[in-house]
Design an enzyme around this catalytic site. Sequence first.
Site, PDB file in Angstrom:
ATOM      1  N   SER A  44       2.408   2.683  -1.091  1.00 11.29           N
ATOM      2  CA  SER A  44       1.970   1.302  -0.887  1.00 11.29           C
ATOM      3  C   SER A  44       1.440   0.637  -2.156  1.00 11.29           C
ATOM      4  CB  SER A  44       0.884   1.243   0.189  1.00 11.29           C
ATOM      5  OG  SER A  44      -0.318   1.842  -0.264  1.00 11.29           O
ATOM      6  N   LYS A 105      -6.310   0.233  -2.033  1.00 10.31           N
ATOM      7  CA  LYS A 105      -5.599  -1.033  -2.194  1.00 10.31           C
ATOM      8  C   LYS A 105      -6.262  -1.825  -3.320  1.00 10.31           C
ATOM      9  CE  LYS A 105      -3.225  -0.227   1.642  1.00 10.31           C
ATOM     10  NZ  LYS A 105      -1.784   0.128   1.621  1.00 10.31           N
TER      11      LYS A 105
END
Length: 254
Positions: A44, A105
């Site tokens: 990701s 993230k």
Amino acid sequence: MSVTSGTKTESGVGETIRVVIHALLIALVIRTFLFQPFNIPSGSMKATLLVGDYLFVSKYSYGYSHYSIPFSPPLFSGRIWGSDPQRGDIVVFRLPKDDSTDYIKRVIGLPGDRIQMRDGLLYINDTPVERQRMSEYVGEEPCGSEGGGISRVKRWKETLPNGVSYETLDCADNGYVDNTNVYTVPSGHFFMMGDNRDNSTDSRFLGQVGYVPQENLIGRAQMIFFSIGEGEHAWMFWRWPWAVRWNRFFKIVR
């Protein structure tokens, strides 16, 4: 005949136990207050972070919550010596929907910000983020397709309002979250996104991740200290000569 050998042996065992206990206490202090190692299990954050990267996360960057302590006992709420992350920081945090799971993230939205995706372009407070096309990313499959292998994917350079720049990947035109509603970040929360925009479950998915409370922050990603190819196992040291990504050792995470 000596009668002290047994005592010396017992003394040696006791000293060894003390050394082991001291070493464990030092490791516990370092892990709790300074640095904690993490590894990257998914794509990701490609191409910034790759599957198989091992990195150090600084625990002191944003202060400490009960999630900073091993096993996360609920000894207190909020943060001690807390400070907010900056826009663009890469952060490890506990998933709000499942606080036993760690996610990593990039911080995109700060409290009070309005975040939206329009035709794959990121808007912050109704202003499009500067974006420049780069050469295609060529590497281990970044888009979650079956079969793996090497793929070519569109790559962009984004520059946030505070000047932080990084690369993003664009697996598909008109992807599932390339057009969204406006997200207004609540007070005390942050909006997180993966750099691999079409293959990241992040704050755009309110039912799965959503806005991340400040209390859930673990620390800031700082440096890659080891990296091994996707699908390889770090414990298979005999494969290291060709499986390890030597060029990623001691790479600063930005």
